[in-house]
Design a protein around this motif. Sequence first.
Motif, short mmCIF file in Angstrom:
data_model
loop_
_atom_site.label_atom_id
_atom_site.label_comp_id
_atom_site.label_asym_id
_atom_site.label_seq_id
_atom_site.Cartn_x
_atom_site.Cartn_y
_atom_site.Cartn_z
N ILE A 54 6.90 -13.29 113.28
CA ILE A 54 6.64 -13.81 111.93
C ILE A 54 5.15 -14.08 111.73
O ILE A 54 4.74 -14.69 110.76
N TYR A 55 4.34 -13.62 112.69
CA TYR A 55 2.90 -13.88 112.64
C TYR A 55 2.22 -13.04 111.56
O TYR A 55 2.75 -12.02 111.10
N ASP A 56 1.02 -13.45 111.19
CA ASP A 56 0.22 -12.71 110.23
C ASP A 56 0.01 -11.28 110.72
O ASP A 56 -0.37 -11.07 111.88
N SER A 57 0.25 -10.31 109.85
CA SER A 57 0.25 -8.92 110.28
C SER A 57 0.08 -7.99 109.10
O SER A 57 0.59 -8.26 108.01
N PRO A 58 -0.60 -6.85 109.30
CA PRO A 58 -0.63 -5.82 108.25
C PRO A 58 0.69 -5.09 108.11
O PRO A 58 0.85 -4.27 107.20
N GLN A 59 1.64 -5.33 109.03
CA GLN A 59 3.00 -4.76 108.95
C GLN A 59 3.02 -3.24 109.14
O GLN A 59 3.89 -2.55 108.59
N ASP A 65 2.44 -5.70 115.08
CA ASP A 65 0.99 -5.50 115.04
C ASP A 65 0.40 -6.80 114.48
O ASP A 65 0.34 -7.00 113.29
N ILE A 66 -0.04 -7.68 115.38
CA ILE A 66 -0.39 -9.05 114.98
C ILE A 66 -1.88 -9.17 114.69
O ILE A 66 -2.73 -8.81 115.51
N ARG A 67 -2.17 -9.71 113.52
CA ARG A 67 -3.55 -9.91 113.09
C ARG A 67 -4.04 -11.30 113.47
O ARG A 67 -5.22 -11.49 113.80
N ASP A 68 -3.14 -12.30 113.45
CA ASP A 68 -3.52 -13.67 113.78
C ASP A 68 -2.30 -14.37 114.39
O ASP A 68 -1.29 -14.58 113.70
N TYR A 69 -2.39 -14.69 115.68
CA TYR A 69 -1.26 -15.28 116.40
C TYR A 69 -0.94 -16.70 115.95
O TYR A 69 0.13 -17.21 116.26
N ARG A 70 -1.86 -17.36 115.27
CA ARG A 70 -1.66 -18.76 114.90
C ARG A 70 -1.44 -18.95 113.41
O ARG A 70 -1.59 -20.06 112.88
N LYS A 71 -1.08 -17.88 112.75
CA LYS A 71 -0.86 -17.93 111.31
C LYS A 71 0.44 -17.18 111.00
O LYS A 71 0.79 -16.22 111.67
N ILE A 72 1.15 -17.64 109.96
CA ILE A 72 2.41 -17.01 109.55
C ILE A 72 2.13 -15.93 108.51
O ILE A 72 1.29 -16.12 107.62
N PHE A 73 2.81 -14.79 108.61
CA PHE A 73 2.73 -13.73 107.61
C PHE A 73 3.07 -14.31 106.24
O PHE A 73 4.13 -14.92 106.05
N GLN A 75 4.15 -13.40 103.37
CA GLN A 75 5.41 -13.14 102.67
C GLN A 75 6.61 -13.79 103.35
O GLN A 75 7.69 -13.86 102.77
N TYR A 76 6.43 -14.26 104.57
CA TYR A 76 7.49 -15.01 105.25
C TYR A 76 7.41 -16.50 104.99
O TYR A 76 8.41 -17.21 105.11
N GLY A 77 6.22 -16.99 104.67
CA GLY A 77 6.03 -18.42 104.45
C GLY A 77 4.69 -18.88 104.99
O GLY A 77 3.71 -18.12 105.01
N ASP A 78 4.64 -20.11 105.46
CA ASP A 78 3.42 -20.65 106.06
C ASP A 78 3.82 -21.55 107.22
O ASP A 78 5.00 -21.67 107.56
N MET A 79 2.83 -22.18 107.83
CA MET A 79 3.12 -22.99 109.01
C MET A 79 4.00 -24.19 108.67
O MET A 79 4.82 -24.63 109.49
N SER A 106 -2.98 -6.07 116.45
CA SER A 106 -3.36 -5.21 115.34
C SER A 106 -4.83 -4.83 115.48
O SER A 106 -5.63 -5.57 116.08
N ASP A 107 -5.19 -3.69 114.91
CA ASP A 107 -6.62 -3.34 114.89
C ASP A 107 -7.39 -4.20 113.90
O ASP A 107 -8.62 -4.11 113.82
N GLU A 108 -6.65 -5.07 113.17
CA GLU A 108 -7.32 -6.01 112.25
C GLU A 108 -7.46 -7.40 112.88
O GLU A 108 -7.96 -8.32 112.21
#
Length: 552
Positions: A54-59, A65-73, A75-79, A106-108
């Motif tokens: 559910i991590y931040d990701s370009p999907q 493909d995780i862009r930020d391991y400490r942030k929620i994607f 469209q799924y919500g927030d922390m 992710s490459d981002e």
Amino acid sequence: MKTSDWWKQSVVYQIYPKSFNDSNGDGIGDIQGIIEKLDYLKKLGIDVIWLSPIYDSPQDDNGYDIRDYRKIFTQYGDMESFDRLLQEVHARNMKLVMDLVVNHTSDEHEWFEASRASKDSPYRDYYFWRDEENTNNWGSIFGGPAWQLDEETGEYYLHLFSKKQPDLNWENANLRQDVYDMMTFWLDKGIDGFRMDVINFISKNTDFPDGPVKNGDLYGDPENNFCNGPRVHEFLREMNREVLGKYDIMTVGEMPGASIEDAQIYTDPKNREVDMIFTFEHMNLDSDGENKWDLKTLYLPDLKKNMAAWQNGLQETGWNSLYWNNHDQPRIVSRFGNDGAYRVRSAKMLATCLHMMKGTPYIYQGEEIGMTNVHFNDLADYQDIETLNMYRDRIEQGFSHDAIMKSIYTKGRDNARTPFQWDSSENAGFTTGTPWLKVNPRYVEINSEAALQDDDSIFYYYQTLIRLRKEIPAVVYGSFKLLLPKHEAIFAYERQLDGEKLVTICNFSAEAQRIEDEQLLTDIARGQVLITNLEDTDSNVLEAYQAIVYKI
């Protein structure tokens, strides 16, 4: 620190968030949608929820493909919504396990952006970079080459999956410490463990030898040069010392290519690596060769031989995970069962066969209501990157469209990813908007609302299997012995603990099977029926897809 092996007595339910329940009508499942369905999972009786990323990701690969391991994607919500989910799960005496994806980012991701910025970057060696002369012929698991040119510095980076998923270089101690810090962040929040994505890929043969080109493939097969590598046990034991061993959690490592002998090392408690692993051998038995897209009919004695080998191999040391389905595997009732006339009965049979074995059972969302594979006629209706890349490569190799589509209908990952079928309303009650992936048209007939209203449904059958695991110690801890190993339709085995014997008998065919083994007939005559998917039948005959468990 670990206080008990609670995960041995647990049943795990995997949620693929994007397809589970959409609370806000944007067509994508979300954290609030999961919260709304927790009572449904509690009713089923599961103990642990495994949440796919559910991590931040370009999907590009649906969150792996995780862009930020400490942030929620977003469209799924927030922390805040995640913290609420964790609180609500724990309030129901269930546990929450997160997906740990640390073979690649992710490459981002900021690490990769810093790494690709300059050959002199302190993050350069967080990933694998080579000039063209020092790359090799490996192919990506998702199709295409495993090395991608980055024009900024003129070098190639390794990606075993999508080109937007560069592989992390675990040889770098600073990288490993950054990963451990991230893991600690989540464990300090109170999560109950990790499912560890392709964790046996983190140590590679860094000589990067060419692999053999097989069967007219476009690229070389990396073979064993990227999994179960020379430092993998060192890395996992370090991870335990630095992080995992400090918490009372469960860990399961996804380990393609791991043998029983490998698993004995990975899961031996004294080695302090992981509690259990996901093996893939039984999932490759309906493939003609090593490529999953080359189809063949399952030969049941092969399945029995393989599953018994894992049961026996980890009987004294280590622990098995038990699964038929997950987000990467097609629906089991369409695969090893019968998703037509015998859908309900064969789904119950497959559940019986799996849940009465020794190990921790995993249920994938929708399995408990008998969701099936889907046949979309238009390739444009498929979203999975692996499927789309395979189609492109196979067209290039001269395969026909119809042959490729048959493989997709049978093995494509989108079979598992169609939205959960909650009811018979539009879009199966998954969303009020347009779903990100088309809903399986069979939702009108197959949905959880109908299952909950039917006392004889697959849902309530799973509920009973889960209850039996909690009530009968032999289901969790009993020894395993395969019966009738050469029978081509019957899968039978016994479990024993402290003088109590359980016998499970399953018919994997659409034809009735007469039981002729004398010892088995003696046990049946003496036994008490614990559970069966078909009442009032001749005890010496198994009807089509019948399953029955006897307590002796």
